[in-house]
Design an enzyme around this catalytic site. Sequence first.
Site, PDB file in Angstrom:
ATOM      1  N   CYS A 128      -8.333 -59.098 -40.305  1.00 38.74           N
ATOM      2  CA  CYS A 128      -7.338 -59.371 -40.982  1.00 38.74           C
ATOM      3  C   CYS A 128      -6.724 -58.554 -41.055  1.00 38.74           C
ATOM      4  O   CYS A 128      -6.354 -57.802 -41.012  1.00 38.74           O
ATOM      5  CB  CYS A 128      -7.031 -60.083 -42.092  1.00 38.74           C
ATOM      6  SG  CYS A 128      -5.761 -60.804 -42.902  1.00 38.74           S
ATOM      7  N   ASP A 129      -5.552 -58.642 -39.942  1.00 36.51           N
ATOM      8  CA  ASP A 129      -4.166 -57.386 -40.279  1.00 36.51           C
ATOM      9  C   ASP A 129      -3.014 -58.168 -41.179  1.00 36.51           C
ATOM     10  O   ASP A 129      -2.004 -59.235 -39.943  1.00 36.51           O
ATOM     11  CB  ASP A 129      -4.125 -56.786 -39.261  1.00 36.51           C
ATOM     12  CG  ASP A 129      -3.189 -56.044 -39.290  1.00 36.51           C
ATOM     13  OD1 ASP A 129      -3.185 -54.177 -39.857  1.00 36.51           O
ATOM     14  OD2 ASP A 129      -1.915 -55.969 -38.436  1.00 36.51           O
ATOM     15  N   THR A 130      -2.149 -57.710 -41.423  1.00 34.48           N
ATOM     16  CA  THR A 130      -0.881 -57.960 -42.409  1.00 34.48           C
ATOM     17  C   THR A 130       0.319 -57.078 -41.973  1.00 34.48           C
ATOM     18  O   THR A 130       0.056 -56.009 -42.202  1.00 34.48           O
ATOM     19  CB  THR A 130      -0.811 -58.504 -43.771  1.00 34.48           C
ATOM     20  OG1 THR A 130      -2.001 -59.130 -44.002  1.00 34.48           O
ATOM     21  CG2 THR A 130       0.160 -59.002 -44.685  1.00 34.48           C
TER      22      THR A 130
END
Length: 195
Positions: free
Chosen positions: A73-75
């Site tokens: 995941c990347d935010t």
Amino acid sequence: MRIILASKSPRRRELLNNLGIEFDIEVSDADENFIGESAEDTVMEIAGRKGRAVRDKILFEGEKSENVFIIACDTLVYIDREFLGKPKNRQDARRMLYLLSGREHKVVSGIYLYHAGREISEFESTKVIFSRLSDGQIERYLDCDEPYDKAGAYAVQGRGSVFAERIEGDFFNVVGLPLNLVCRISREEFGIELC
């Protein structure tokens, strides 16, 4: 089956722990420097880089693809056509908080899921409206460790929770992992029940 979280984020680790599943942590050395045409393209590309780096490492070490399920995941925070990742220093964190103060922004997460030779990338977007922050609030917040390893320089699940006047969408996306999206795709696309 071995579930792998391709992230060193303690928040993502805690969110998966809350589901009561066993998983391993494998941190990737993927290049996270990428700016796409949109926030959604950017986070999906970076999540994919993280997940593929871990996938390649695991498969190189002899693990069979059908025995692993990888979550990456990347935010980032998006406002005024600017992508806010983790602040470089106190001055950068201060700039971000002043930019967000009294305004609406988006928190966008890209996820990458891999199992048995198949990969899926998707994104989640959540709207967050901040109260107007005083100079004192910002400076006191900058005195704690919380803002410096968070996209947008705040943690909605910590001291930064008092800044969020309203959240429209997935709260856990703002924390750093859109659990509903991850669990739904895991179940519907891979037949894996995480929750």
